[in-house]
Scaffold this motif. Structure first.
Motif, PDB file in Angstrom:
ATOM      1  N   TYR A 189       0.123  16.795  23.186  1.00 61.29           N
ATOM      2  CA  TYR A 189      -0.766  15.917  22.429  1.00 61.29           C
ATOM      3  C   TYR A 189      -0.760  16.285  20.955  1.00 61.29           C
ATOM      4  O   TYR A 189      -0.428  17.393  20.574  1.00 61.29           O
ATOM      5  CB  TYR A 189      -2.184  15.967  22.989  1.00 61.29           C
ATOM      6  CG  TYR A 189      -2.868  17.312  22.858  1.00 61.29           C
ATOM      7  CD1 TYR A 189      -3.789  17.533  21.845  1.00 61.29           C
ATOM      8  CD2 TYR A 189      -2.603  18.345  23.739  1.00 61.29           C
ATOM      9  CE1 TYR A 189      -4.424  18.753  21.722  1.00 61.29           C
ATOM     10  CE2 TYR A 189      -3.230  19.568  23.627  1.00 61.29           C
ATOM     11  CZ  TYR A 189      -4.140  19.763  22.618  1.00 61.29           C
ATOM     12  OH  TYR A 189      -4.760  20.979  22.484  1.00 61.29           O
ATOM     13  N   ASN A 190      -1.103  15.283  20.152  1.00 54.52           N
ATOM     14  CA  ASN A 190      -1.341  15.499  18.724  1.00 54.52           C
ATOM     15  C   ASN A 190      -2.518  14.613  18.324  1.00 54.52           C
ATOM     16  O   ASN A 190      -3.291  14.196  19.181  1.00 54.52           O
ATOM     17  CB  ASN A 190      -0.076  15.261  17.884  1.00 54.52           C
ATOM     18  CG  ASN A 190       0.429  13.845  17.941  1.00 54.52           C
ATOM     19  OD1 ASN A 190      -0.279  12.931  18.350  1.00 54.52           O
ATOM     20  ND2 ASN A 190       1.670  13.640  17.540  1.00 54.52           N
ATOM     21  N   ASP A 191      -2.649  14.279  17.049  1.00 54.44           N
ATOM     22  CA  ASP A 191      -3.809  13.514  16.589  1.00 54.44           C
ATOM     23  C   ASP A 191      -3.823  12.066  17.066  1.00 54.44           C
ATOM     24  O   ASP A 191      -4.873  11.445  17.133  1.00 54.44           O
ATOM     25  CB  ASP A 191      -3.894  13.533  15.066  1.00 54.44           C
ATOM     26  CG  ASP A 191      -4.205  14.925  14.539  1.00 54.44           C
ATOM     27  OD1 ASP A 191      -4.772  15.735  15.310  1.00 54.44           O
ATOM     28  OD2 ASP A 191      -3.884  15.199  13.375  1.00 54.44           O
ATOM     29  N   SER A 192      -2.664  11.510  17.417  1.00 51.24           N
ATOM     30  CA  SER A 192      -2.621  10.091  17.754  1.00 51.24           C
ATOM     31  C   SER A 192      -2.118   9.776  19.162  1.00 51.24           C
ATOM     32  O   SER A 192      -2.346   8.681  19.656  1.00 51.24           O
ATOM     33  CB  SER A 192      -1.752   9.342  16.745  1.00 51.24           C
ATOM     34  OG  SER A 192      -0.438   9.861  16.766  1.00 51.24           O
ATOM     35  N   VAL A 193      -1.436  10.719  19.828  1.00 50.13           N
ATOM     36  CA  VAL A 193      -0.773  10.423  21.101  1.00 50.13           C
ATOM     37  C   VAL A 193      -0.990  11.556  22.095  1.00 50.13           C
ATOM     38  O   VAL A 193      -1.037  12.729  21.716  1.00 50.13           O
ATOM     39  CB  VAL A 193       0.747  10.229  20.871  1.00 50.13           C
ATOM     40  CG1 VAL A 193       1.487  10.038  22.180  1.00 50.13           C
ATOM     41  CG2 VAL A 193       1.011   9.061  19.957  1.00 50.13           C
ATOM     42  N   ILE A 194      -1.104  11.197  23.380  1.00 50.10           N
ATOM     43  CA  ILE A 194      -1.093  12.161  24.475  1.00 50.10           C
ATOM     44  C   ILE A 194       0.076  11.783  25.377  1.00 50.10           C
ATOM     45  O   ILE A 194       0.206  10.631  25.782  1.00 50.10           O
ATOM     46  CB  ILE A 194      -2.395  12.112  25.301  1.00 50.10           C
ATOM     47  CG1 ILE A 194      -3.606  12.421  24.432  1.00 50.10           C
ATOM     48  CG2 ILE A 194      -2.314  13.078  26.487  1.00 50.10           C
ATOM     49  CD1 ILE A 194      -4.933  12.155  25.115  1.00 50.10           C
ATOM     50  N   ILE A 195       0.931  12.746  25.693  1.00 48.26           N
ATOM     51  CA  ILE A 195       2.035  12.547  26.627  1.00 48.26           C
ATOM     52  C   ILE A 195       1.724  13.419  27.843  1.00 48.26           C
ATOM     53  O   ILE A 195       1.487  14.620  27.696  1.00 48.26           O
ATOM     54  CB  ILE A 195       3.390  12.987  26.031  1.00 48.26           C
ATOM     55  CG1 ILE A 195       3.617  12.366  24.670  1.00 48.26           C
ATOM     56  CG2 ILE A 195       4.505  12.727  27.014  1.00 48.26           C
ATOM     57  CD1 ILE A 195       4.215  11.006  24.663  1.00 48.26           C
ATOM     58  N   ALA A 196       1.714  12.825  29.050  1.00 50.06           N
ATOM     59  CA  ALA A 196       1.344  13.566  30.257  1.00 50.06           C
ATOM     60  C   ALA A 196       2.339  13.302  31.375  1.00 50.06           C
ATOM     61  O   ALA A 196       2.808  12.183  31.545  1.00 50.06           O
ATOM     62  CB  ALA A 196      -0.054  13.163  30.697  1.00 50.06           C
ATOM     63  N   VAL A 197       2.637  14.356  32.135  1.00 49.29           N
ATOM     64  CA  VAL A 197       3.503  14.242  33.309  1.00 49.29           C
ATOM     65  C   VAL A 197       2.609  14.295  34.543  1.00 49.29           C
ATOM     66  O   VAL A 197       1.835  15.230  34.718  1.00 49.29           O
ATOM     67  CB  VAL A 197       4.533  15.393  33.362  1.00 49.29           C
ATOM     68  CG1 VAL A 197       5.350  15.310  34.639  1.00 49.29           C
ATOM     69  CG2 VAL A 197       5.430  15.357  32.154  1.00 49.29           C
ATOM     70  N   CYS A 198       2.726  13.271  35.392  1.00 51.89           N
ATOM     71  CA  CYS A 198       1.976  13.206  36.639  1.00 51.89           C
ATOM     72  C   CYS A 198       2.944  13.347  37.808  1.00 51.89           C
ATOM     73  O   CYS A 198       4.005  12.721  37.810  1.00 51.89           O
ATOM     74  CB  CYS A 198       1.235  11.878  36.762  1.00 51.89           C
ATOM     75  SG  CYS A 198      -0.070  11.671  35.551  1.00 51.89           S
ATOM     76  N   SER A 199       2.579  14.166  38.801  1.00 56.63           N
ATOM     77  CA  SER A 199       3.410  14.381  39.986  1.00 56.63           C
ATOM     78  C   SER A 199       2.524  14.383  41.223  1.00 56.63           C
ATOM     79  O   SER A 199       1.346  14.710  41.143  1.00 56.63           O
ATOM     80  CB  SER A 199       4.124  15.730  39.899  1.00 56.63           C
ATOM     81  OG  SER A 199       5.034  15.736  38.842  1.00 56.63           O
ATOM     82  N   PRO A 200       3.116  14.081  42.394  1.00 55.06           N
ATOM     83  CA  PRO A 200       2.335  14.118  43.629  1.00 55.06           C
ATOM     84  C   PRO A 200       1.832  15.531  43.943  1.00 55.06           C
ATOM     85  O   PRO A 200       0.772  15.701  44.513  1.00 55.06           O
ATOM     86  CB  PRO A 200       3.311  13.649  44.706  1.00 55.06           C
ATOM     87  CG  PRO A 200       4.401  12.962  43.991  1.00 55.06           C
ATOM     88  CD  PRO A 200       4.449  13.542  42.611  1.00 55.06           C
ATOM     89  N   TYR A 201       2.594  16.548  43.593  1.00 54.70           N
ATOM     90  CA  TYR A 201       2.188  17.934  43.713  1.00 54.70           C
ATOM     91  C   TYR A 201       2.946  18.727  42.666  1.00 54.70           C
ATOM     92  O   TYR A 201       3.883  18.222  42.047  1.00 54.70           O
ATOM     93  CB  TYR A 201       2.394  18.489  45.127  1.00 54.70           C
ATOM     94  CG  TYR A 201       3.793  18.356  45.654  1.00 54.70           C
ATOM     95  CD1 TYR A 201       4.690  19.405  45.568  1.00 54.70           C
ATOM     96  CD2 TYR A 201       4.225  17.176  46.251  1.00 54.70           C
ATOM     97  CE1 TYR A 201       5.979  19.285  46.040  1.00 54.70           C
ATOM     98  CE2 TYR A 201       5.508  17.056  46.730  1.00 54.70           C
ATOM     99  CZ  TYR A 201       6.378  18.115  46.627  1.00 54.70           C
ATOM    100  OH  TYR A 201       7.655  17.989  47.086  1.00 54.70           O
ATOM    101  N   TYR A 202       2.576  19.966  42.459  1.00 56.54           N
ATOM    102  CA  TYR A 202       3.068  20.696  41.301  1.00 56.54           C
ATOM    103  C   TYR A 202       4.585  20.847  41.267  1.00 56.54           C
ATOM    104  O   TYR A 202       5.207  20.709  40.238  1.00 56.54           O
ATOM    105  CB  TYR A 202       2.404  22.072  41.201  1.00 56.54           C
ATOM    106  CG  TYR A 202       2.640  22.685  39.852  1.00 56.54           C
ATOM    107  CD1 TYR A 202       1.799  22.387  38.797  1.00 56.54           C
ATOM    108  CD2 TYR A 202       3.734  23.495  39.601  1.00 56.54           C
ATOM    109  CE1 TYR A 202       2.024  22.900  37.535  1.00 56.54           C
ATOM    110  CE2 TYR A 202       3.964  24.023  38.348  1.00 56.54           C
ATOM    111  CZ  TYR A 202       3.104  23.720  37.323  1.00 56.54           C
ATOM    112  OH  TYR A 202       3.329  24.219  36.081  1.00 56.54           O
ATOM    113  N   TYR A 203       5.207  21.152  42.398  1.00 56.59           N
ATOM    114  CA  TYR A 203       6.648  21.401  42.401  1.00 56.59           C
ATOM    115  C   TYR A 203       7.477  20.147  42.645  1.00 56.59           C
ATOM    116  O   TYR A 203       8.661  20.220  42.885  1.00 56.59           O
ATOM    117  CB  TYR A 203       6.990  22.450  43.457  1.00 56.59           C
ATOM    118  CG  TYR A 203       6.523  23.822  43.064  1.00 56.59           C
ATOM    119  CD1 TYR A 203       7.110  24.495  42.010  1.00 56.59           C
ATOM    120  CD2 TYR A 203       5.485  24.433  43.737  1.00 56.59           C
ATOM    121  CE1 TYR A 203       6.682  25.755  41.637  1.00 56.59           C
ATOM    122  CE2 TYR A 203       5.056  25.692  43.380  1.00 56.59           C
ATOM    123  CZ  TYR A 203       5.662  26.347  42.332  1.00 56.59           C
ATOM    124  OH  TYR A 203       5.230  27.585  41.957  1.00 56.59           O
TER     125      TYR A 203
END
Length: 138
Positions: free
Chosen positions: A76-90
């Protein structure tokens, strides 16, 4: 004699209160270990990891809808959030989302941003979660 008893009573009460505070205080520290991402967004690090919007407890922004996913990485920064979503951690099956902080728009994107070459801060979740095995009834 009364003064001595009163003094002992006060010292005992203060000692018990400080002992209770010493045992209870770590619980209060752990209750909210969310990370402020700015502009009203925060990342909840406890299971299930998600990105929410203020006020607390806020509306879950990611994972979208009722998907069985967790947010495993955030930049993340001041204008954007980038996120990775997964069914489980691995999981190797993951979806990358981009949230525009100003508008609240959520877009699915293909790649993460290299945080070493720009102004993004990064959160990598250190907790490990295995795939949930569905319950079967005999």
């Amino acid at each position: 004699m009364r003064k001595i008893l009163f003094f002992c009573l006060i010292v005992t009460i203060l000692a018990l209160a400080s002992l209770m505070l010493w045992f209870i205080f770590p619980v209060f520290i752990r209750m909210d270990d969310s990370v402020d991402l700015g502009s009203g967004y925060y990342y909840v690090q406890d299971y299930p990891q998600c990105i929410c919007r203020y006020p607390k407890p806020g509306k879950v922004v990611l994972p979208i809808c009722d998907k069985e996913e967790i947010v495993v990485r955030v930049q993340y920064n001041d204008s954007v959030i980038i996120a990775v979503c997964s069914p489980y951690y691995y999981s190797h099956d993951s979806t990358v989302y981009r949230i525009e902080k100003r508008t609240g728009n959520i877009l699915s994107v293909n790649v993460m941003i290299d945080s070493e070459n720009n102004s993004f801060k990064e959160i990598k979740n250190r907790r490990r979660y295995k795939e949930l095995v569905p319950c079967t009834t005999p």
